[in-house]
Write a protein that holds these residues in place. Structure first.
Motif, mmCIF file in Angstrom:
data_model
loop_
_atom_site.group_PDB
_atom_site.id
_atom_site.type_symbol
_atom_site.label_atom_id
_atom_site.label_comp_id
_atom_site.label_asym_id
_atom_site.label_seq_id
_atom_site.Cartn_x
_atom_site.Cartn_y
_atom_site.Cartn_z
ATOM 1 N N ASN A 349 0.806 -1.218 0.000
ATOM 2 C CA ASN A 349 0.000 0.000 0.000
ATOM 3 C C ASN A 349 0.841 1.271 0.000
ATOM 4 O O ASN A 349 0.682 2.154 0.838
ATOM 5 N N LYS A 373 -0.166 -3.937 -3.591
ATOM 6 C CA LYS A 373 -0.738 -2.597 -3.686
ATOM 7 C C LYS A 373 0.331 -1.535 -3.940
ATOM 8 O O LYS A 373 0.371 -0.481 -3.300
ATOM 9 N N ASP A 382 1.442 -9.320 -5.552
ATOM 10 C CA ASP A 382 0.109 -9.032 -5.026
ATOM 11 C C ASP A 382 -0.529 -10.233 -4.343
ATOM 12 O O ASP A 382 -1.712 -10.263 -4.085
#
Length: 389
Positions: A349, A373, A382
């Motif tokens: 992320n 991410k 991923d």
């Protein structure tokens, strides 16, 4: 034969006299005071599941032989009371304040409840207090400043409420102040900065608010500082660089803002650093490479930007690196893969880009890897598990 007749009554007299002296000693005022204080405590214990006090604390034996009781070697006065881990339920009577020679008081891991009687302020010889894992309520008394010789105050995992009394700042011998897991509110008192011998300060899991006072960083002996799980705000003061002995710093799960202070990286004894789950911004500075002793580095769930600094390769003993849930950009620095002790690497992320270098294979001790991410290319970036969620 005549001599033997004389000696027999003389021996009887000596034995009777010795027993009388012993009885007088056992019933001396000072010994009686300690005995009555402890019997009062026993009377305030409503549940003694192991029957330790019920069967052992009796008036027929010296208090110095009672379980959990230690007396001084030069007198028969109680110096230590250790009733920890006995599953006792009860309250603390005011009579306990009569144990005037008491230096260590440990009733941790029981179920004592209620508030602390003011008479405990008479225990001026106390050096160690351990009330952890009980159910005490009310405010931490301001009269704790009576314990001028105190070096350890352990009140964690209770239900203490109110503010941290500023009077604790007068305990000049205090080395451990551990108050975590209570219901304390308000600001961290500036007076904490007066504790020049303080090595461990744990205030986590309370509801403390306001900014971290820069006075805290006057405690240059600090080795452990934990303020996790409060509602602290503002920036981390630059004065943190004064803590050159600091080994463990936990400021995670607060509302801290601003940038990572450059002075933080003067704390070169750091082994664990956790600033996660705040609102910190700016880049991770190159000076992070100064933390060559750091084992665990947690900066996830902030607003950090910029590239992962190449100096991260200097962290040769790093085992846990958590930088996920930020806004980091750029490629993975090849120096990262010099950290061959890494077991957990979580960078998910973010906005990292480029390919995953083959040098990742150098991380032979890796157990957890999450690069998901991001904008990285390569296989399986991923499909990792992120345990920071």
């Amino acid at each position: 034969m005549g001599n033997n007749g004389f000696l027999l009554p003389l021996m009887v007299f000596v034995v009777v006299l010795s027993n009388s002296v012993a009885n007088l000693s056992a019933e001396s005022p000072n010994a009686t005071i300690d005995q009555l204080a402890l019997l009062a405590l026993k009377a305030h214990v409503t549940h003694d599941p192991l029957n330790l006090l019920a069967t052992n604390w009796t008036s027929g034996t010296s208090v110095c032989n009672w379980i959990g009781v230690t007396c001084g070697s030069h007198h028969e006065r109680v110096t230590t009371l250790d009733l920890s881990k006995m599953s006792l339920i009860g309250t603390i009577p005011p009579h306990l304040g009569n144990l005037s020679f008491l230096s260590r008081l440990n009733i941790g891991f029981n179920h004592f409840h209620g508030s602390l009687p003011m008479e405990l302020a008479n225990l001026s010889s106390l050096k160690y207090i351990n009330f952890r894992h009980n159910n005490f309520r009310g405010e931490i008394p301001a009269w704790f400043d009576s314990f001028t010789q105190l070096h350890s105050l352990l009140l964690y995992s209770n239900n203490f409420s109110g503010v941290i009394p500023s009077s604790l700042g007068s305990l000049s011998n205090l080395e451990k102040l551990i108050l975590y897991d209570n219901d304390l509110k308000g600001q961290i008192p500036i007076a904490i900065g007066n504790l020049s011998k303080l090595k461990r300060l744990y205030l986590d899991n309370n509801q403390l608010s306001g900014q971290i006072p820069s006075a805290v960083f006057k405690c240059k002996a600090l080795e452990f500082l934990s303020l996790t799980d409060n509602v602290l705000e503002g920036s981390v003061p630059q004065e943190i660089g004064n803590l050159t002995r600091l080994r463990y710093l936990y400021l995670d799960n607060n509302n801290l803002t601003g940038q990572l202070p450059s002075a933080l990286f003067k704390c070169q004894e750091l082994e664990e650093l956790n600033l996660s789950q705040n609102a910190l911004k700016g880049s991770v500075p190159q000076e992070i490479g100064n933390l060559t002793k750091v084992i665990s580095l947690h900066l996830y769930r902030n607003n950090l930007t910029g590239k992962i600094p190449t100096t991260i390769g200097s962290l040769s003993v790093l085992r846990y690196l958590y930088l996920g849930y930020n806004s980091l950009t750029g490629q993975l620095p090849l120096t990262l893969f010099k950290c061959q002790e890494l077991e957990d690497l979580l960078l998910s992320n973010n906005s990292l880009e480029g390919s995953v270098p083959q040098e990742i294979g150098n991380l032979t001790k890796l157990r957890w890897l999450n690069l998901s991410k991001n904008n990285l290319t390569g296989r399986d970036t991923d499909n990792a598990t992120d345990k920071t969620q």
